[in-house]
Design an enzyme around this catalytic site. Structure first.
Site, PDB file in Angstrom:
ATOM      1  N   ASN A 144       0.866  -1.181   0.000  1.00  0.00           N
ATOM      2  CA  ASN A 144       0.000   0.000   0.000  1.00  0.00           C
ATOM      3  C   ASN A 144       0.903   1.232   0.000  1.00  0.00           C
ATOM      4  OD1 ASN A 144      -1.817   2.051   0.537  1.00  0.00           O
ATOM      5  ND2 ASN A 144      -2.179   1.440   2.667  1.00  0.00           N
ATOM      6  N   TRP A 145       0.923   1.922  -1.131  1.00  0.00           N
ATOM      7  CA  TRP A 145       1.865   3.038  -1.273  1.00  0.00           C
ATOM      8  C   TRP A 145       1.371   4.340  -0.650  1.00  0.00           C
ATOM      9  CZ3 TRP A 145       3.622   2.410  -7.126  1.00  0.00           C
ATOM     10  CH2 TRP A 145       4.299   1.196  -7.238  1.00  0.00           C
ATOM     11  N   LYS A 146       0.106   4.365  -0.275  1.00  0.00           N
ATOM     12  CA  LYS A 146      -0.472   5.589   0.320  1.00  0.00           C
ATOM     13  C   LYS A 146      -0.215   6.776  -0.619  1.00  0.00           C
ATOM     14  CE  LYS A 146       0.068   3.358   4.715  1.00  0.00           C
ATOM     15  NZ  LYS A 146       0.181   3.429   6.161  1.00  0.00           N
TER      16      LYS A 146
ATOM     17  N   HIS B 103      -9.281   1.167   5.376  1.00  0.00           N
ATOM     18  CA  HIS B 103      -7.943   1.352   5.954  1.00  0.00           C
ATOM     19  C   HIS B 103      -8.060   2.272   7.170  1.00  0.00           C
ATOM     20  CE1 HIS B 103      -3.835   2.640   6.548  1.00  0.00           C
ATOM     21  NE2 HIS B 103      -3.489   1.504   5.955  1.00  0.00           N
TER      22      HIS B 103
ATOM     23  N   GLU C 237      -6.382   4.668   8.179  1.00  0.00           N
ATOM     24  CA  GLU C 237      -6.235   6.108   7.911  1.00  0.00           C
ATOM     25  C   GLU C 237      -7.544   6.691   7.369  1.00  0.00           C
ATOM     26  OE1 GLU C 237      -2.636   5.689   5.636  1.00  0.00           O
ATOM     27  OE2 GLU C 237      -1.644   5.087   7.498  1.00  0.00           O
TER      28      GLU C 237
ATOM     29  N   GLU D 167      -5.053  -4.970  10.790  1.00  0.00           N
ATOM     30  CA  GLU D 167      -3.983  -3.985  10.988  1.00  0.00           C
ATOM     31  C   GLU D 167      -4.225  -3.222  12.286  1.00  0.00           C
ATOM     32  OE1 GLU D 167      -2.107  -2.772   7.012  1.00  0.00           O
ATOM     33  OE2 GLU D 167      -3.958  -1.642   7.179  1.00  0.00           O
TER      34      GLU D 167
ATOM     35  N   GLY E 297       2.732   2.257  10.691  1.00  0.00           N
ATOM     36  CA  GLY E 297       3.655   3.370  10.493  1.00  0.00           C
ATOM     37  C   GLY E 297       4.394   3.773  11.761  1.00  0.00           C
TER      38      GLY E 297
ATOM     39  N   SER F 272       3.712  -2.143  10.218  1.00  0.00           N
ATOM     40  CA  SER F 272       5.176  -2.179  10.360  1.00  0.00           C
ATOM     41  C   SER F 272       5.794  -3.532   9.976  1.00  0.00           C
ATOM     42  CB  SER F 272       5.599  -1.766  11.775  1.00  0.00           C
ATOM     43  OG  SER F 272       5.179  -0.439  12.034  1.00  0.00           O
TER      44      SER F 272
ATOM     45  N   GLY G   2       2.984  -1.159   4.193  1.00  0.00           N
ATOM     46  CA  GLY G   2       3.024   0.251   3.819  1.00  0.00           C
ATOM     47  C   GLY G   2       4.453   0.676   3.516  1.00  0.00           C
ATOM     48  N   GLY G   3       5.086   1.323   4.488  1.00  0.00           N
ATOM     49  CA  GLY G   3       6.412   1.913   4.313  1.00  0.00           C
ATOM     50  C   GLY G   3       7.431   1.012   3.622  1.00  0.00           C
TER      51      GLY G   3
END
Ligand code: PGA
Length: 254
Positions: free
Chosen positions: A9-11, A96, A98, A168, A174, A214, A235-236
């Site tokens: 997931n590149w956000k 998600h 966020e 999640e 993150g 993470s 993600g990251g």
């Protein structure tokens, strides 16, 4: 036997050029892993069409990070699920954390988004998870159960082919804090048990449940070793192609 599923997931990261470059590098290595695993990337909307062209025919899946609950209309700034499908997506992330926490998306709204996505032919990665407060108050199971019952109320047994659940924990996204493999397994087993209670053993056995929060090359293997952890939503650590490739190459023990 459930196929391992690894999603990036590149956000709100990567220009079109960067997204294309990443996808080209990913495709070069794709043949060796796509046979036995599902690999997915979720770029920002602007890069979807360009990435779709690069990954065409490789078996790599493409997801939108969010879609609207209506098919079209006066919703400035929004994108519908049929628009995402037309851009080349076969999946969409719904719920998600966020979206839930920064944009106030409720279980009721998410239920409508899931239905709209399914109507447009998209498969859904439905994200759930508790906050740190909720975990500390012992409410993790209750929160996850409510999110599933309310957000996926349209689910029928046949929908199992078009649903992936991503657990999640909000406190792990993150933050560099990963759930321990035991914490992840405990909630994943609960989710599968709930699915069994609601929709029967066959739907429960084939449900793909990803862990997210993470995940990195360093902790991927121990998380994936758990029986009910079928893959990861990353993600990251999915933004760097070498790191993403390392995580794709993991082997789940038989
Ligand atoms: P993270 O994000 O891997 O950077 O924690 C996971 C996610 O938000 O899906």
């Amino acid at each position: 036997m459930r196929r391992p599923f690894i999603a990036g997931n590149w956000k709100m990261h990567k220009t079109i050029a960067e997204a294309v470059d990443f996808s080209q590098k990913l495709c070069k290595q794709a043949q060796q892993f796509t046979g036995g695993k599902d690999i997915l990337i979720a770029p920002p909307f602007t890069a979807l069409s360009s990435v779709a062209k690069v990954i065409e025919g490789t078996g790599i899946h493409l997801a939108a990070q969010n879609t609207h609950e209506s098919p079209q209309g006066a919703f400035t700034g929004e994108v519908s699920s049929s628009m995402a499908a037309e851009a080349g997506c076969d999946y969409v992330l719904i719920g998600h954390s966020e979206r839930r926490h920064l944009y106030g998306e409720t279980d009721d709204l998410l239920a409508r988004k899931v239905e709209a996505a399914w109507k447009s032919g998209l498969k859904v990665i439905f994200c759930i998870g508790e906050t740190l407060d909720e975990r500390e108050q012992g409410k993790t199971f209750a929160v996850v159960e409510k999110q599933i019952k309310e957000g996926l109320k349209a689910f029928k047994e046949d929908d199992i082919e078009r649903l992936v659940i991503a657990y999640e924990p909000v406190w792990a996204i993150g933050t560099g804090k990963t759930a321990t493999p035991e914490q992840a397994e405990e909630v994943h087993a609960l989710i599968r048990g709930l699915q069994k209670k609601l929709h029967g053993a066959a739907a429960a056995d084939s449900l793909i449940i990803l862990y997210g929060g993470s995940v990195k090359p360093d902790n991927m293997t121990e998380l994936m070793a758990k029986e009910n952890v079928d893959g990861a939503l990353i993600g990251g650590a999915s933004l760097d192609v070498e790191s993403f490739l390392q995580m794709i190459m993991f082997d789940k023990p038989e």
